[in-house]
Design a protein around this motif. Sequence first.
Motif: not given
Length: 93
Positions: A7, A10-11, A13-17, A21
Motif C-alpha cells: 500500500k 502504491a501511495d 507511485a500514486q496508483i490506486e488498487f 488487487e
Amino acid sequence: MKLEEIKHIADIAQIEFSEEELKNFEEDFSETMNLIDSIAKIDTENIEGVFQVNGTINNLREDKVKESLDVKDATENTAEEKYGFFKIIKFVE
C-alpha cells in the motif's frame, strides 16, 4: 512483502488498487523479492563485468552537428508554453 508495504509503494507511485488487487500483489511481490534475494546471494567476486553479452561492437551512428529548431518551432505543438519553454504540471511536492 507485507500488505502495508505494498500500500505504501502504491501511495508513493500514486496508483490506486482495490483490496482484492492488493492481496493478489502480496504473493507476487513476495515471490519477486525472494528471487531478488536469491540473485543477491550469487558470488560474483571473481566475475569480470560486461557491458553486453552478445559480442556486438558499438554500432551507433556517428553524431552529426546540424541546425537546431528555433524556440517557436520546438514549442509550436505543445499544449502550453511559458517563457519559451514547455509548461508542465508539477507532480512532485
